[in-house]
Design an enzyme around this catalytic site. Sequence first.
Site, PDB file in Angstrom:
ATOM      1  N   GLY A  28       2.084 -53.267  25.301  1.00  5.94           N
ATOM      2  CA  GLY A  28       1.447 -52.276  26.148  1.00  5.94           C
ATOM      3  C   GLY A  28       2.372 -51.927  27.294  1.00  5.94           C
ATOM      4  O   GLY A  28       3.425 -52.552  27.480  1.00  5.94           O
ATOM      5  N   TYR A  29       1.956 -50.944  28.075  1.00  3.60           N
ATOM      6  CA  TYR A  29       2.805 -50.428  29.156  1.00  3.60           C
ATOM      7  C   TYR A  29       2.101 -50.535  30.499  1.00  3.60           C
ATOM      8  O   TYR A  29       1.007 -50.002  30.678  1.00  3.60           O
ATOM      9  CB  TYR A  29       3.200 -48.977  28.857  1.00  3.60           C
ATOM     10  CG  TYR A  29       4.138 -48.922  27.676  1.00  3.60           C
ATOM     11  CD1 TYR A  29       5.507 -49.016  27.863  1.00  3.60           C
ATOM     12  CD2 TYR A  29       3.656 -48.885  26.378  1.00  3.60           C
ATOM     13  CE1 TYR A  29       6.373 -49.044  26.787  1.00  3.60           C
ATOM     14  CE2 TYR A  29       4.512 -48.902  25.290  1.00  3.60           C
ATOM     15  CZ  TYR A  29       5.864 -48.987  25.506  1.00  3.60           C
ATOM     16  OH  TYR A  29       6.722 -49.023  24.439  1.00  3.60           O
ATOM     17  N   LEU A  30       2.751 -51.235  31.434  1.00  2.85           N
ATOM     18  CA  LEU A  30       2.283 -51.247  32.810  1.00  2.85           C
ATOM     19  C   LEU A  30       2.633 -49.912  33.464  1.00  2.85           C
ATOM     20  O   LEU A  30       1.950 -49.457  34.369  1.00  2.85           O
ATOM     21  CB  LEU A  30       2.917 -52.403  33.593  1.00  2.85           C
ATOM     22  CG  LEU A  30       2.469 -53.801  33.179  1.00  2.85           C
ATOM     23  CD1 LEU A  30       3.342 -54.866  33.821  1.00  2.85           C
ATOM     24  CD2 LEU A  30       0.998 -54.014  33.545  1.00  2.85           C
ATOM     25  N   GLU A  82      -1.810 -49.967  30.727  1.00  2.63           N
ATOM     26  CA  GLU A  82      -2.432 -48.669  30.498  1.00  2.63           C
ATOM     27  C   GLU A  82      -3.128 -48.693  29.142  1.00  2.63           C
ATOM     28  O   GLU A  82      -2.801 -49.507  28.281  1.00  2.63           O
ATOM     29  CB  GLU A  82      -1.354 -47.572  30.508  1.00  2.63           C
ATOM     30  CG  GLU A  82      -0.604 -47.486  31.818  1.00  2.63           C
ATOM     31  CD  GLU A  82       0.615 -46.566  31.742  1.00  2.63           C
ATOM     32  OE1 GLU A  82       0.985 -46.098  30.641  1.00  2.63           O
ATOM     33  OE2 GLU A  82       1.214 -46.311  32.801  1.00  2.63           O
ATOM     34  N   ASN A 144       7.579 -45.531  21.706  1.00  2.00           N
ATOM     35  CA  ASN A 144       6.366 -46.329  21.701  1.00  2.00           C
ATOM     36  C   ASN A 144       5.464 -46.007  22.895  1.00  2.00           C
ATOM     37  O   ASN A 144       4.246 -46.007  22.759  1.00  2.00           O
ATOM     38  CB  ASN A 144       6.700 -47.817  21.663  1.00  2.00           C
ATOM     39  CG  ASN A 144       7.128 -48.266  20.291  1.00  2.00           C
ATOM     40  OD1 ASN A 144       6.313 -48.676  19.485  1.00  2.00           O
ATOM     41  ND2 ASN A 144       8.414 -48.197  20.003  1.00  2.00           N
TER      42      ASN A 144
END
Length: 155
Positions: A28-30, A82, A144
């Site tokens: 996942g992405y911060l 996110e 991604n």
Amino acid sequence: MQEIERKFLVNSLDFIAEAKTSHKIAQGYLNSHPERTVRIRIKDNKGFITIKGKGDETGTTRFEWEKEIDVNEAKTLLSLCETGVIDKTRYLIPKGKYTFEVDVFEVENKGLVMAEIELSEANETFEKPTWLADEVTGDERYYNAYLSKKPFTKW
């Protein structure tokens, strides 16, 4: 550290027979801003945090910094990410002096199969396996971070 890689779509699952190993990945992405991404990844039973910079005009070269972190910390950070976790299985396929990383995406990105190869130079030549299809290097739809927000199944 500069990362030099090219990305390709994959036209068949023939590569699986050539794979030396595979890994389950959740990430996942911060922060998924195109200028800089901050990624949390759990690969098998290991955690990682990665920061990537904006790619050059071709999308081949960009800054990348990665550090292994405790898997429990990675799980906690993944819960803060996110919306839109990426789930995939990564296969490692050696070809000469290179290793192709082929990702078979799952869940919301099911149906997408993409290969990456890391190079020493942006215009370095390499033998292309028959299962490689169109090159998508620099096409942000295949990043991604983009796929986490606009999954392949919704295109």
